[in-house]
Design a protein around this motif. Structure first.
Motif, mmCIF file in Angstrom:
data_model
loop_
_atom_site.group_PDB
_atom_site.id
_atom_site.type_symbol
_atom_site.label_atom_id
_atom_site.label_comp_id
_atom_site.label_asym_id
_atom_site.label_seq_id
_atom_site.Cartn_x
_atom_site.Cartn_y
_atom_site.Cartn_z
ATOM 1 N N TRP A 319 -9.431 15.916 7.036
ATOM 2 C CA TRP A 319 -8.205 16.107 7.832
ATOM 3 C C TRP A 319 -7.666 14.801 8.421
ATOM 4 C CZ3 TRP A 319 -11.404 20.304 7.272
ATOM 5 C CH2 TRP A 319 -10.787 21.543 7.039
ATOM 6 N N GLY A 320 -8.574 13.825 8.580
ATOM 7 C CA GLY A 320 -8.045 12.625 9.230
ATOM 8 C C GLY A 320 -8.995 11.449 9.181
ATOM 9 N N GLY A 321 -9.822 11.333 8.175
ATOM 10 C CA GLY A 321 -10.770 10.226 8.136
ATOM 11 C C GLY A 321 -10.853 9.624 6.751
ATOM 12 N N GLN A 322 -12.037 9.162 6.400
ATOM 13 C CA GLN A 322 -12.157 8.427 5.149
ATOM 14 C C GLN A 322 -11.941 9.303 3.917
ATOM 15 O OE1 GLN A 322 -16.601 7.379 6.243
ATOM 16 N NE2 GLN A 322 -16.396 7.362 4.033
ATOM 17 N N GLN A 476 0.140 21.223 11.030
ATOM 18 C CA GLN A 476 0.703 20.249 11.968
ATOM 19 C C GLN A 476 0.838 18.879 11.316
ATOM 20 O OE1 GLN A 476 -1.961 20.746 15.339
ATOM 21 N NE2 GLN A 476 -0.348 21.837 16.427
ATOM 22 N N TYR A 477 -0.145 18.535 10.493
ATOM 23 C CA TYR A 477 -0.071 17.256 9.793
ATOM 24 C C TYR A 477 1.151 17.242 8.879
ATOM 25 C CZ TYR A 477 -1.095 13.476 6.595
ATOM 26 O OH TYR A 477 -0.992 12.339 5.830
ATOM 27 N N ALA A 478 1.317 18.325 8.116
ATOM 28 C CA ALA A 478 2.484 18.424 7.227
ATOM 29 C C ALA A 478 3.763 18.320 8.046
ATOM 30 C CB ALA A 478 2.442 19.734 6.445
ATOM 31 N N ALA A 479 3.794 18.997 9.186
ATOM 32 C CA ALA A 479 4.983 18.980 10.034
ATOM 33 C C ALA A 479 5.286 17.562 10.514
ATOM 34 C CB ALA A 479 4.790 19.911 11.226
ATOM 35 N N ARG B 133 -0.286 9.826 15.682
ATOM 36 C CA ARG B 133 -0.803 9.766 14.308
ATOM 37 C C ARG B 133 -2.250 9.270 14.242
ATOM 38 N NH1 ARG B 133 3.939 8.303 15.225
ATOM 39 N NH2 ARG B 133 5.655 9.552 14.377
ATOM 40 N N TRP B 134 -2.736 8.773 15.362
ATOM 41 C CA TRP B 134 -4.055 8.128 15.425
ATOM 42 C C TRP B 134 -5.170 9.030 14.866
ATOM 43 C CZ3 TRP B 134 -8.040 9.424 19.140
ATOM 44 C CH2 TRP B 134 -9.079 8.494 19.232
ATOM 45 N N ARG B 135 -5.171 10.291 15.244
ATOM 46 C CA ARG B 135 -6.279 11.158 14.824
ATOM 47 C C ARG B 135 -6.215 11.513 13.346
ATOM 48 N NH1 ARG B 135 -5.456 17.349 16.769
ATOM 49 N NH2 ARG B 135 -3.193 17.438 16.864
ATOM 50 N N PHE B 136 -5.032 11.357 12.736
ATOM 51 C CA PHE B 136 -4.935 11.633 11.297
ATOM 52 C C PHE B 136 -5.248 10.393 10.469
ATOM 53 C CE2 PHE B 136 -1.840 14.716 13.113
ATOM 54 C CZ PHE B 136 -2.505 15.871 12.739
ATOM 55 N N ARG B 137 -5.335 9.236 11.131
ATOM 56 C CA ARG B 137 -5.478 7.989 10.388
ATOM 57 C C ARG B 137 -6.854 7.374 10.579
ATOM 58 N NH1 ARG B 137 -0.645 4.145 11.430
ATOM 59 N NH2 ARG B 137 -1.380 3.386 9.442
ATOM 60 N N GLY B 138 -7.826 8.200 10.916
ATOM 61 C CA GLY B 138 -9.183 7.705 11.062
ATOM 62 C C GLY B 138 -9.305 6.653 12.142
ATOM 63 N N GLY B 139 -8.411 6.699 13.130
ATOM 64 C CA GLY B 139 -8.479 5.758 14.236
ATOM 65 C C GLY B 139 -7.687 4.484 14.005
ATOM 66 N N ARG B 140 -7.069 4.371 12.831
ATOM 67 C CA ARG B 140 -6.260 3.175 12.588
ATOM 68 C C ARG B 140 -4.989 3.235 13.422
ATOM 69 N NH1 ARG B 140 -3.816 2.319 7.949
ATOM 70 N NH2 ARG B 140 -4.221 4.459 7.276
ATOM 71 N N ILE B 141 -4.587 2.085 13.937
ATOM 72 C CA ILE B 141 -3.341 2.007 14.686
ATOM 73 C C ILE B 141 -2.314 1.282 13.822
ATOM 74 C CG2 ILE B 141 -2.248 1.000 16.742
ATOM 75 C CD1 ILE B 141 -5.754 1.635 17.264
#
Lengths: 515, 142
Positions: A319-322, A476-479, B133-141
């Protein structure tokens, strides 16, 4: 005067002019942004756009339901998640709050009375998943939040009731969306009687949820041949099965091994404990997971007793990491393979559920079977006989009074009239999963009609650059991606630090978003 | 949290440079300083932030490689909280080699522990409000 309706010329042409629509005497409503569906997908984009500064008068939600959480709640309740039960969603996936703060756990703590009750959710999020199972919100709390947020953004003022029949590109840019309002709906002011209302917009968003849930082919064939409604789908209402099993002893076969199957097993077995039901559960696996899955030490998930275990539909980092970053870089089959490896059929390992199933396994009221079904036939004494073949164990005949299909097979997107039309007349195509092919911005590829854009979100986009599309956070991400893309064209403001903070503070005060 | 390697490093730098710095400015005057001047305390505490940031890059490489053995590819917030202990010990010794005289544990410990807590609370809580957007980007700013 006859009712205005779609003409054969309109139905067959891919692109309409304003004159074409006028010639058919169809009333036209102008609005910059249309979202189709009216469920949580539409809710997510509407919430985001309102926060991005779009007035409620610039958004129309075309829907056949009364509340944005209605369909979700219907499916959740059928699949044995009543309001007081907890969902498979994490603390930060706050459907009513685009920021994820305050999280559901914090709110639960704030709303509880007594120190112990307040500390429990906090302790859970602090120690998840190391000591405690992941914190998951109660379904009812999510619905309450959505209802409140819907009111805050002026949801009801933006909805129009009806079924959307098609979306067609407009000469000169943007789209026409054709709505069939319920019978008896008065036509828009100034227009004559009509079967349809056409919404003319720059942008369209499609979030129609599941095209449909279907039965396993063998169960579908049995139901059609024997017209036997003791074969039920987990996503359809089937409360009568549980009620009947409390009244008299019976045997139930459960097919599937995902989270819905688990919920149903737990319900059946809990009814034994709580209501004295004497139910025997036969659990039929297609693929029996014997142990941990994954060749690499770095990509291996828990598995045993037939189930593949993970907390959510995908590993959290999808959802939001590597893992999200990795997926974004993949195309075609490689992308499909990674989504399958991260997802597939799986269920969360929750201590309470595990305890119930293991207890029933020990006392014989739960029995797991593995095999391929070769026939399903009605037998004597209200029994349905399922014959299975397993390479290792040979053939077996299993008799059950009810069969619950919890595999959650989804219909092809072309089963949905609007999506079929987008594929045949709108320029949309399919991704490696056979669903709508979308850009990383969730714009549907092949449908651009400058300056207008057409987007989709939710389950119908599974197979794209984001795995968790069919989840609160995914919606929410899509939005957010859609709102950012629209902001780049000048529609709405990009939600940067200042706006984000101000709007969050407004949310905290429960202040309505002005127009 | 589900950080990426770059996300980890960027988040660490940004949090220390904002919340960490503000907190240090507030708390430094009230730290026990056993006779040292306020200037000395500010030097020691600000340098401590720099040390935690710079040595942190090495820590983050280590955490990132451990994370690879987690199916979820996540980093539980309990880990982030408790890792303050080894990081604090290392930072204290590194600081001791950079400053003469070395700061006393009486000054260092309350500053480090309180800063770690404030930064951690911000990261697990309200930080996402400012950067959506921080939480969707793995903490990248960036």
């Amino acid at each position: 005067m006859t009712e205005a309706d779609l003409t054969p010329e309109l139905i067959s042409s891919r692109r309409w002019s304003d004159q074409d629509v006028q010639a058919a005497r169809l009333p036209v409503v102008d609005v910059p942004f249309v979202t189709i569906g009216g469920g949580l997908g539409s809710f997510a984009i509407t919430d985001m756009l309102r926060i991005a500064g779009i007035p409620s008068t610039a958004i129309k939600v075309l829907t056949s339901i009364d509340r944005p959480d209605q369909t979700y709640q219907f499916l959740a309740e059928n699949s044995q998640i009543p309001s007081e039960e907890r969902l498979r969603s994490d603390s930060g996936s706050t459907m009513d709050n685009i920021w994820g703060f305050p999280s559901y756990a914090l709110r639960e703590a704030a709303a509880s009375s007594g120190l112990k009750a307040k500390l429990k959710p906090l302790w859970t999020v602090l120690t998840e998943p190391v000591i405690a199972d992941y914190f998951t919100p109660q379904a009812g709390k999510v619905y309450e939040g959505v209802t409140n947020e819907a009111e805050r953004i002026g949801w009801d003022s933006m909805t129009a009731k009806g079924q959307v029949r098609m979306v067609r590109a407009r000469h000169g840019g943007g789209y026409f969306t054709v709505l069939t309002p319920p019978r008896g709906t008065p036509p828009p002011p100034g227009s004559g009687p009509t079967k349809r209302v056409v919404y003319r917009s720059s942008h369209v968003h499609v979030a129609v949820g599941y095209p449909g849930v279907k039965f396993l082919p063998d169960l579908q064939a049995y139901r059609q041949t024997h017209n036997d409604f003791r074969v039920v789908n987990a996503y359809a209402p089937h409360e009568y099965v549980y009620e009947e099993l409390v009244r008299r002893p019976g045997t139930v076969m459960v097919r599937g091994s995902g989270v819905v199957a688990t919920r149903i097993l737990v319900r059946l077995l809990e009814d034994r404990e709580k209501h004295g039901a004497q139910t025997t559960v036969l659990h039929l696996f297609r693929n029996y997971v014997e142990g941990p899955q994954g060749e690499s030490r770095r990509f291996r998930r828990q598995g045993r007793n037939g189930f593949a275990y993970q907390a959510f539909n995908y590993p959290k980092a999808a959802w939001g990491g590597q893992l999200k970053e990795k997926l974004e870089g993949l195309e075609g089959q490689e992308r499909a393979d990674l989504i399958n490896a991260m997802g597939g059929t799986n269920t969360p390992l929750r201590r309470r559920w595990d305890h119930i199933i293991e207890g029933a396994r020990a006392d014989g009221s739960y029995r797991a079977w593995v095999g391929k079904v070769t026939s399903i036939e009605p037998g004597p004494d209200q029994v349905i006989n399922t014959t299975i073949v397993d390479p290792a164990q040979g053939t077996a005949e299993l008799g059950a009074n009810y069969i619950i299909d919890a595999t959650g097979l989804e219909s092809d997107i072309s089963e949905h009239r609007l999506l079929a039309d987008l594929l045949s007349h709108g320029g949309a195509g399919r991704n490696p999963f056979g669903r709508l092919d979308v850009e990383p911005t969730f714009e549907v590829r092949g449908t651009r009609n400058d300056p207008g854009r057409l987007y989709a979100s939710g389950s119908i986009t599974l197979g794209g650059y984001y795995a968790g599309v069919d989840s609160f956070l995914g919606l929410q991400y899509a939005a957010l991606k859609i709102a950012d893309d629209l902001a780049s064209t000048g529609f709405g403001k990009r939600i940067r630090l200042g706006r984000s903070t101000r709007e969050w503070w407004r949310w905290m005060r429960n202040g309505p978003i002005p127009n | 949290m589900t950080p990426t390697l770059f996300g980890r490093i960027q988040t660490r730098f940004l949090l220390l440079a904002t919340v960490g710095l503000m907190w240090t400015a507030i708390v430094a005057p009230v730290l026990p300083r056993s006779g040292a001047s306020i200037g000395t305390v500010y030097t020691a505490t600000l340098l401590a932030l720099v040390v935690v940031a710079v040595v942190g890059v090495i820590w983050e490489l280590l955490y990132h490689s451990i994370q690879q053995y987690r199916w979820e590819k996540d980093w539980p917030i309990l880990f982030s909280l408790l890792l303050g202990i080894p990081e604090g010990v290392v930072a204290y010794y590194v600081l001791g080699t950079l400053l003469d005289p070395a700061p006393t544990p009486l000054t260092f410990t309350p500053h480090f522990v309180s800063t770690w807590l404030v930064v951690w609370l911000t990261a697990v809580g309200p930080f996402r409000v400012f950067l959506i957007r921080w939480r969707f980007r793995g903490g990248r700013i960036l």
